[in-house]
Write an enzyme that holds these catalytic residues in place. Structure first.
Site, PDB file in Angstrom:
ATOM      1  N   ASP A  18     -28.240 -42.092 -84.904  1.00 31.28           N
ATOM      2  CA  ASP A  18     -29.501 -42.473 -85.536  1.00 31.28           C
ATOM      3  C   ASP A  18     -30.044 -43.807 -85.017  1.00 31.28           C
ATOM      4  OD1 ASP A  18     -28.751 -40.323 -87.114  1.00 31.28           O
ATOM      5  OD2 ASP A  18     -29.062 -41.378 -89.021  1.00 31.28           O
ATOM      6  N   HIS A  70     -36.382 -39.221 -87.522  1.00 34.63           N
ATOM      7  CA  HIS A  70     -35.774 -40.192 -88.459  1.00 34.63           C
ATOM      8  C   HIS A  70     -36.843 -41.129 -89.036  1.00 34.63           C
ATOM      9  CE1 HIS A  70     -32.429 -42.163 -90.349  1.00 34.63           C
ATOM     10  NE2 HIS A  70     -32.364 -43.195 -89.546  1.00 34.63           N
ATOM     11  N   HIS A  74     -38.309 -46.380 -90.398  1.00 32.29           N
ATOM     12  CA  HIS A  74     -37.140 -46.541 -91.262  1.00 32.29           C
ATOM     13  C   HIS A  74     -37.388 -47.123 -92.656  1.00 32.29           C
ATOM     14  CE1 HIS A  74     -32.741 -46.832 -91.877  1.00 32.29           C
ATOM     15  NE2 HIS A  74     -32.647 -46.074 -90.801  1.00 32.29           N
ATOM     16  N   HIS A 164     -24.660 -44.579 -85.102  1.00 33.07           N
ATOM     17  CA  HIS A 164     -25.921 -45.210 -84.695  1.00 33.07           C
ATOM     18  C   HIS A 164     -25.796 -45.644 -83.243  1.00 33.07           C
ATOM     19  CE1 HIS A 164     -25.687 -45.453 -89.066  1.00 33.07           C
ATOM     20  NE2 HIS A 164     -26.998 -45.381 -89.058  1.00 33.07           N
TER      21      HIS A 164
HETATM   22 ZN    ZN Z   1     -31.210 -44.913 -89.878  1.00 38.38          ZN
END
Ligand code: ZN
Length: 208
Positions: A18, A70, A74, A164
């Site tokens: 991510d 995503h 954020h 990540h």
């Molecule tokens: Zn994230």
């Protein structure tokens, strides 16, 4: 192309990355995966994709890699209005589609935070809500050995593993983590391969 894996028959696990893509650690992750011909799913931020179009193109050029949404930048979507939620999802979808040429069918809400508004917007956008069952906490530990240990200890048939690709420690963990998961008999697949045909608007944390 390539061997299709039947995750009802073999122990599949999906690696997910991510918050990228960036032009350094994301490419390190991509190279580590490519050197062993391993699939993975990248949940990209629209803002990061916009800033790193060539990295999106590199990932999209490999049919073993899957690209998911995503959000744009954020936010915690549960704090936003329905119009703002829709905008986060559709705007990132437009960016990712334009830069990758892929149809985007998976959405991972930032922080895993979602509600009925988010789920409805995903359904409208044709995207399944993809959470995870194994959290490496790589963003917190920033340690390759710890990240690897959490991924390997937590993995079961059907797991979705959260990492990540923006952390150097995570990029450093990937080669060893692949080896250890394969040594335990797991077959690495994309999220869509793991889940079969995930349904838009429905939430998934693992297979089954
Ligand atoms: Zn994230």
């Amino acid at each position: 192309p390539g061997g299709r894996v039947d995750c009802s028959q073999v122990a599949c696990v999906a690696l997910t990355f991510d918050d990228g893509p960036n032009s350094s650690t994301t490419l390190q992750v991509v190279n580590a995966l490519n050197s062993q011909n391993i699939p993975a799913t990248f949940f990209m931020l629209g803002s990061m994709a916009q800033s790193n179009p060539s990295v999106v193109a590199t990932i999209a050029a490999n049919p073993r890699f899957e690209i998911g949404n995503h959000s744009v930048n954020h936010p915690n979507l549960t704090t936003l209005s329905s119009a703002q939620v829709s905008s986060q999802i559709t705007s990132a979808t437009a960016t990712l589609t334009r830069l990758s040429g892929r149809r985007i069918t998976l959405f991972r809400p930032p922080y895993g935070s979602h509600n009925a508004t988010v789920d409805a917007a995903c359904r409208t956008s044709g995207q399944a809500v993809i959470l995870w069952s194994v959290d490496t906490l790589d963003w917190q530990n920033r340690n390759a050995a710890t990240t690897t240990a959490k991924a390997v200890a937590g993995a079961k048939a059907g797991s979705i593993i959260l990492m990540h690709d923006i952390h150097p420690s995570t990029a450093a963990a990937v080669p060893g983590l692949i080896n250890q998961l394969r040594a335990k008999g797991f077959v690495l697949v994309t999220v869509s391969e793991l889940l079969g045909a995930p349904v838009a608007g429905r939430t998934y944390t693992q297979r089954g």
